[in-house]
Scaffold this active site. Structure first.
Site, short mmCIF file in Angstrom:
data_model
loop_
_atom_site.label_atom_id
_atom_site.label_comp_id
_atom_site.label_asym_id
_atom_site.label_seq_id
_atom_site.Cartn_x
_atom_site.Cartn_y
_atom_site.Cartn_z
N GLU A 1 6.71 -3.65 7.19
CA GLU A 1 7.56 -3.01 6.19
C GLU A 1 8.36 -4.12 5.54
O GLU A 1 9.20 -4.74 6.18
CB GLU A 1 8.45 -1.95 6.84
CG GLU A 1 9.07 -0.99 5.85
CD GLU A 1 10.42 -1.48 5.36
OE1 GLU A 1 10.45 -2.11 4.29
OE2 GLU A 1 11.42 -1.23 6.03
N CYS B 1 16.24 -1.34 2.10
CA CYS B 1 14.89 -1.55 1.56
C CYS B 1 14.43 -0.36 0.74
O CYS B 1 13.70 -0.52 -0.24
CB CYS B 1 13.91 -1.86 2.68
SG CYS B 1 13.84 -0.60 3.97
#
Length: 494
Positions: free
Chosen positions: A239, A273
């Site tokens: 990720e 994020c």
């Protein structure tokens, strides 16, 4: 720093004050290999406990975390600088994911019978998902509990042992999470934390005893981790951040959209994020939306409503992006003067060219660009032009239209009329595409990510005259097979 025993150490700091929070060892490759080896023994024991016993112990761990929630929040607050309220929300979300993983692992991964098809009607087909052994987790500093626990909890529930390397900015959080697990599971080091700098993470990624690596961090670092994994063909779930967009359609609830956009852009000092870094607003409601957004932003202050920039080096990126945005657009809230290290006050810039670094690169700060578009289709095209593809948001009063935009958004996750809500739903997978990485944590997909499918076929009885996998078969058997296949599959659908 080197201790009297010769062991190298490093300090973690409060980013708001610069005060030392803790001192931790730098585990070298030899120590990492020993930790992985011990975890391998523990993994065998843990897998052998079975579903029910692992579930019970993971729920015990959940109870221990909940009991010590304030203690965990305190460490998160000191190592990241984020407000305790935000740290509390992070830990609570991690608790809900741990609970879901523990309760659903058996239903998702346990053995189940599958229909074998008519050609193999005499065979029983079974599918189950088995543990990988040792899972290495390399965690980030921005959400040092929630994000790594999205891998740790699901890996443990799938029957694996975990070796966790937290960010060097938040090692105390990782150490505490492993210590609390040992209270619930004292027999074996099923979940242990190693600390150190980049070399420690590289040693973990390159250890042949690791069955999979779960990494969260920058795209550039992910490539280095991937290279380390390649030496042993170790699979990786990565990720790697995003440049997520929020679309405001003409019929959106504008106060709600502005409130959500501001939270998505500024919470955790923009160090999220899956937060909001770009906003595209349909022309018909642009001015009204901007009025709502700027009015609300004027009341938000760094150091009060959100914390400092946790990683000092990120300040240079934030400064560069603000300068780039202001050079091509118009600052409506804040500007270059908003950077007052270690804090950055809110920055909103409109009409920034789409090819600028401020629009194309991840900023990871409390800044956002806003663009006027003709309609939602133009907004979607601009949204999908980014290299990243982690998450996004759509605000619209038309549910059907919002769902259509969400499906076509190039992202792993999309929220409608809310922001980052998918992260709070344990059953939904979390992850991205493109420069945002690959693989999934959370939900059933997250459980399967940390396991391997095992297929078993068992012949229950012999089919008379149909022994096709034998050198004794004859033409009659093949003719019989062709007739069956023709009957089943030879008719075209009209």
């Amino acid at each position: 720093m080197t201790t009297t025993t010769g062991h190298r150490t490093f300090d973690s700091f409060d980013p708001a004050t610069g005060a030392v929070v803790g001192t931790h060892p730098i585990h070298d490759a030899v120590e990492v290999r020993a930790a992985v080896a011990e975890a391998g023994v523990a993994a065998t024991w843990w897998a052998g406990l079975g579903w029910a016993e692992r579930r019970r112990r993971l729920l015990d761990y959940k109870a221990v975390i909940t009991r010590d929630l304030a203690r965990i929040v305190g460490v998160v607050h000191r190592e990241t600088g984020k407000p305790k309220a935000d740290a509390t929300l992070e830990v609570v979300l991690a608790i809900t994911h741990l609970d879901w993983a523990a309760r659903n692992a058996r239903g998702v991964l346990g053995p189940r019978r599958l229909f074998p098809g008519l050609v193999a009607a005499n065979v029983a087909a079974t599918l189950e998902y088995l543990p990988l052994g040792v899972v290495g987790v390399i965690g980030p500093w921005n959400y040092p509990v929630f994000t790594p626990m999205g891998s740790i909890a699901y890996a443990l529930a799938a029957g694996n042992a975990v070796v966790f390397k937290p960010s060097e900015l938040t090692p105390g959080v990782g150490v505490l999470l492993a210590e609390l697990f040992a209270e619930a599971v004292p027999e074996q080091p099923v979940f242990r934390t190693i600390t150190g700098l980049g070399e420690t993470g590289a040693a973990l990624a390159g250890d042949p005893g690791v069955g999979k690596i779960a990494f969260t961090g920058s795209t550039a670092t992910a490539k280095r981790v991937m290279a380390a994994c390649a030496a042993n063909l170790t699979p990786l779930v990565a990720e790697c951040g995003g440049k997520d967009a929020l679309i405001v359609d003409a019929d959106a609830d504008l106060p709600a959209a502005a409130d959500a956009a501001l939270w998505g852009a500024l919470s955790n000092a923009g160090q999220t994020c899956a937060g909001v870094e770009r906003i595209y607003v349909v022309d018909a409601v642009y001015d009204e939306f901007m009025g709502e957004l700027t009015r609300r932003a004027a009341a938000v202050r760094a150091g009060r409503d959100y914390g400092p920039i946790t990683m000092p080096a990120q300040l240079d990126v934030i400064r560069r992006h603000i300068d780039d945005a202001v050079a091509g657009g118009r600052a409506v809230v804040g500007g270059p003067e908003s950077v007052r290290a270690p804090f950055v006050d809110p920055v909103i810039v409109e009409d920034v060219p789409e090819d600028s670094a401020a629009v194309r690169e991840e900023t990871f700060g409390p800044t956002v660009t806003v663009k006027r578009v003709a309609d939602a289709e133009e907004a979607l095209r601009m949204t999908n032009a980014a290299a990243y593809g982690l998450a996004g948001t759509v605000f619209s009063g038309d549910v059907r239209r919002a769902m259509d935009l969400a499906r076509r958004m190039r992202s792993g996750m999309t929220s409608i009329n809310s922001v980052i809500s998918f992260a709070a739903i344990p059953a939904l997978p979390f992850g991205g595409i493109g420069a945002s990485g690959f693989g999934r944590i959370h939900g059933a997909d997250g459980l399967r990510e940390f396991s391997r499918p095992k297929a078993v076929s068992r012949q229950r009885f012999a089919l008379p005259g149909m022994n096709l996998t034998s050198f004794t078969r004859g033409q009659a058997e093949l003719d019989r097979l062709v007739r069956v296949v023709t009957f089943l599959h030879g008719r075209r659908k009209r």
